[in-house]
Design an enzyme around this catalytic site. Structure first.
Site, PDB file in Angstrom:
ATOM      1  N   CYS A 127       0.824  -1.199   0.000  1.00  0.00           N
ATOM      2  CA  CYS A 127       0.000   0.000   0.000  1.00  0.00           C
ATOM      3  C   CYS A 127       0.869   1.266   0.000  1.00  0.00           C
ATOM      4  O   CYS A 127       1.531   1.561  -0.975  1.00  0.00           O
ATOM      5  CB  CYS A 127      -0.984  -0.011   1.162  1.00  0.00           C
ATOM      6  SG  CYS A 127      -2.292   1.239   1.012  1.00  0.00           S
ATOM      7  N   HIS A 225      -3.943  -4.787   0.335  1.00  0.00           N
ATOM      8  CA  HIS A 225      -3.502  -5.238   1.652  1.00  0.00           C
ATOM      9  C   HIS A 225      -3.623  -6.756   1.783  1.00  0.00           C
ATOM     10  O   HIS A 225      -4.623  -7.265   2.319  1.00  0.00           O
ATOM     11  CB  HIS A 225      -4.329  -4.565   2.751  1.00  0.00           C
ATOM     12  CG  HIS A 225      -3.925  -3.160   3.023  1.00  0.00           C
ATOM     13  ND1 HIS A 225      -2.836  -2.826   3.799  1.00  0.00           N
ATOM     14  CD2 HIS A 225      -4.464  -1.985   2.604  1.00  0.00           C
ATOM     15  CE1 HIS A 225      -2.712  -1.511   3.861  1.00  0.00           C
ATOM     16  NE2 HIS A 225      -3.689  -0.982   3.139  1.00  0.00           N
ATOM     17  N   GLU A 227      -2.194  -8.475   3.862  1.00  0.00           N
ATOM     18  CA  GLU A 227      -2.068  -8.811   5.283  1.00  0.00           C
ATOM     19  C   GLU A 227      -3.378  -8.630   6.044  1.00  0.00           C
ATOM     20  O   GLU A 227      -3.447  -8.962   7.243  1.00  0.00           O
ATOM     21  CB  GLU A 227      -0.945  -7.973   5.920  1.00  0.00           C
ATOM     22  CG  GLU A 227      -1.311  -6.552   6.292  1.00  0.00           C
ATOM     23  CD  GLU A 227      -1.277  -5.552   5.154  1.00  0.00           C
ATOM     24  OE1 GLU A 227      -0.973  -4.383   5.418  1.00  0.00           O
ATOM     25  OE2 GLU A 227      -1.569  -5.941   4.000  1.00  0.00           O
TER      26      GLU A 227
END
Length: 250
Positions: A127, A225, A227
Site C-alpha cells: 500500500c 492489503h 495482510e
C-alpha cells in the site's frame, strides 16, 4: 552487498526488516489501531515463512542505526500508513484531501529504499509502501483518486473488495501463481508517474496501478492489503517466500 556489510551465516535464521512509523502520534485512533493489526499480521506471516522479524520505526531510528539494521537484514517490508508528504515528489501541499503526513519517516524510508535497491536486498512494499518506493526512485503519486479511491466509508472496516489483473509473465505473477486476484484495498492515493526502473505489473478494473516490480532488483510492491484478516489466498506469504528465495539465490 558491499564488502563492509556484515557476513551472514547461511545456516542462521533469515532476518526480515519491517519498516513503519512508531505507534502513537496519529490523529485518528481507529486508523492507528488498524495499522497495528495489519503490521502484526505481517509479523506473524513472516514468522510462519521462517523469518526473524526486526521491526523498526523509521522516524524514531537514527539513520546510522537504520543503515546497520538494513545491512543485517535478508529482506525488507515497507508497510502501509499515512500519505507520503507531497514535498518528496513535487505534489500539491494544499491538496484538500491530503491526510496526515510524517516527513521524518518518509525521509528515512526513502533513504532505506534507495539503499535496498542499490544493494539488491529483496524488498516488498504494501500500500503506502508501494507509493513510497515509487517516490523514492523518482516517481510521483495521484494525490486523490476519483470517487475517493479504494476505501470504504465504514469506520469499522475501511477495506474495499475488488478485482486485480496481474501481467502474465511478470515476476509477480510467477510468485503468486495467478493473473487474476480478488483483493482488499484501503487507499485514496496511487502511483502516478512510474519511476525509472519500475514496471507496472497489475491494475484494477478502473485502471488504478495495483502492483509494480523492479526491472533488475528483487522488488515487488502491491497497492492492496494482503495482510488484512479478510484477504483471500496466500499473497503475503508468497511475496515473503519470493523475497527469501531471492536472498538465498544472491
Amino acid at each position: 552487498m558491499s564488502d563492509l556489510s556484515p557476513r551472514r551465516d547461511p545456516a542462521s535464521r533469515p532476518v526480515l526488516l519491517v519498516v513503519d512509523v512508531a505507534d502513537g502520534g496519529r490523529g485518528d485512533p481507529a486508523f492507528e489501531a488498524e495499522l497495528q493489526r495489519l503490521t502484526a499480521s505481517v509479523v506473524a506471516a513472516a514468522g510462519s515463512v521462517g523469518f526473524l522479524v526486526d521491526r523498526v520505526p523509521a522516524a524514531q531510528t537514527p539513520q546510522d542505526e537504520l543503515d546497520a539494521r538494513l545491512a543485517a537484514a535478508d529482506a525488507v517490508v515497507v508497510t502501509g500508513g499515512e500519505d507520503v508528504d507531497p514535498s518528496f515528489y513535487g505534489g500539491d501541499l494544499s491538496e484538500p484531501h491530503l491526510g496526515q503526513t510524517f516527513p521524518a519517516a518518509d525521509r528515512a524510508q526513502v533513504a532505506l529504499v534507495r539503499s535496498a535497491v542499490a544493494e539488491r536486498i529483496p524488498l516488498v512494499g504494501i500500500c503506502r509502501g508501494m507509493q513510497l518506493v515509487n517516490v523514492a526512485l523518482g516517481g510521483d503519486l495521484v494525490q486523490h483518486l476519483h470517487d475517493g479511491g479504494h476505501v470504504s466509508d465504514d469506520t469499522a472496516d475501511s477495506m474495499v473488495d475488488h478485482r486485480v489483473l496481474v501481467e502474465p509473465g511478470s515476476e509477480l505473477a510467477k510468485a503468486l501463481g495467478a493473473t487474476e486476484l480478488d483483493v482488499r484495498s484501503s487507499h485514496h492515493q496511487a502511483v502516478g508517474r512510474v519511476a525509472a526502473g519500475l514496471r507496472v505489473v497489475a491494475r484494477a478494473d478502473d485502471g488504478t496501478i495495483e502492483a509494480v516490480e523492479h526491472e533488475e532488483a528483487p522488488v515487488w510492491c502491491v497497492q492492496w492489503h494482503p495482510e488484512d484478516v479478510g484477504s483471500r489466498g496466500t499473497v503475503l506469504t508468497d511475496l515473503l517466500e519470493a523475497a527469501l528465495a531471492a536472498r538465498r539465490a544472491s
